[in-house]
Write an enzyme that holds these catalytic residues in place. Sequence first.
Site, mmCIF file in Angstrom:
data_model
loop_
_atom_site.group_PDB
_atom_site.id
_atom_site.type_symbol
_atom_site.label_atom_id
_atom_site.label_comp_id
_atom_site.label_asym_id
_atom_site.label_seq_id
_atom_site.Cartn_x
_atom_site.Cartn_y
_atom_site.Cartn_z
ATOM 1 N N ASN A 1 -21.471 -10.931 19.168
ATOM 2 C CA ASN A 1 -22.534 -10.539 19.721
ATOM 3 C C ASN A 1 -23.799 -10.053 18.838
ATOM 4 O OD1 ASN A 1 -21.205 -10.401 22.356
ATOM 5 N ND2 ASN A 1 -20.279 -8.482 22.060
ATOM 6 N N HIS B 1 -24.248 -4.987 10.562
ATOM 7 C CA HIS B 1 -23.744 -5.708 9.255
ATOM 8 C C HIS B 1 -23.166 -7.006 9.753
ATOM 9 C CE1 HIS B 1 -21.268 -5.824 5.277
ATOM 10 N NE2 HIS B 1 -21.084 -6.852 5.734
ATOM 11 N N HIS C 1 -21.146 -9.597 11.430
ATOM 12 C CA HIS C 1 -19.620 -9.575 11.778
ATOM 13 C C HIS C 1 -19.580 -10.200 13.055
ATOM 14 C CE1 HIS C 1 -21.108 -6.014 14.195
ATOM 15 N NE2 HIS C 1 -19.914 -6.075 14.696
ATOM 16 N N GLN D 1 -15.963 -10.756 16.281
ATOM 17 C CA GLN D 1 -14.571 -10.057 16.952
ATOM 18 C C GLN D 1 -13.619 -11.175 17.143
ATOM 19 O OE1 GLN D 1 -15.109 -6.317 19.128
ATOM 20 N NE2 GLN D 1 -17.288 -7.101 19.380
#
Length: 376
Positions: free
Chosen positions: A172, A183, A185, A187
């Site tokens: 997202n 930051h 990233h 999932q």
Amino acid sequence: MSLHRRVLTKPDGRKLWLYGREPIEGDIAAPSPGEGVTPNPHLRWHPLRGEWVAYAGHRQTRTFLPPAEYDPLAPTTDPQNPTELPVGSYDVAVFENRFPTLYEGAHDPPKAIVPTLPARGACEVIVYTQAQKGSLGELPLWHVEMVLAAWTDRTRELGARDDVQYVMPFENRGVEVGVTLHHPHGQLYAYPFVPPVPARELEMMRAHHDREKRPLLASLADAELGEGARLVHVDEHALAFVPAFARYAYEVWVMPRRPAATLVELSPEERLGLARTLKTVLMKLDGLWGVPMPYVMVVHQAPVDGKLHPEAHVHIEIYSYFRMKGRLKYLAGSEIGAGAFTADTFPEDKARELVAVPVSFEGQSRASMQSEVRRA
């Protein structure tokens, strides 16, 4: 070159996986930003939708838009204020989410008037880079390929667990879609069931394969290549296009040309082609208006149930939340309440806009990494 991996354990018992181009050596201690959380999420059956809903009340206390001077996904620089990551010579990191929706140790779900189950499975955070700013699309090609290699490694390992049926890497991006940490990233969710959206896709793929004896997305890719009106990028091993049935204005699908069922089945050359195509698309989305494009990006692949899935074709779906006349496209009554989407634009027009965005990989190429992960 080889992809190296090192596994560490945090003080609260959570696992941390570090990935790098070179062996990850030295005295590295895995930090944790706080005391351990004892999650116990559970599932409740939705009898009208025929699907499971996860309940994880402990997530109310998760980190939410921390001050700029504190980045919980950056390497720890002050031992008195530890983050999730250590200092070290690695490129990509994955760790077990401190506030998971799905948890291997879930137990004793509460009684309800509908069926309930422990919400077993796993939720992991993948940190693309130690750099605090930037995006996946801005990383060098070798680094994007490494992210895909980490997705692959985690799919392989999580898929071997008895409590996991489906592994979905996703990202997202942007506060518009609810991001709480800036930051770069993503999932990984490892579900104890096949979620509704990929389950419906797989159902349609299976019906097509039974009828035509080839994967649905392979047929779709051939049609898109033949027509060409919605192609965004074509690589020897991968392609990207705005699907003819796109529900979002800048919805883009990225897939390998060979119908591999999961990321694990891709060859090193195919993974490199997929990484190059994904990077191209992300750079085009950001270059469209010169500002970061908010999006949801998901990897759809075959279930990890130990069965053969000749109908499945791993692919990446990107749903871009676009600005139009100064506003964002939001889902409303028809989309949320009825599941019937209204598209305000045409896929062919949006594909032409993306194709027109120049992209250069100058100085960013590197030889493909080998598929084997060297376990440290």
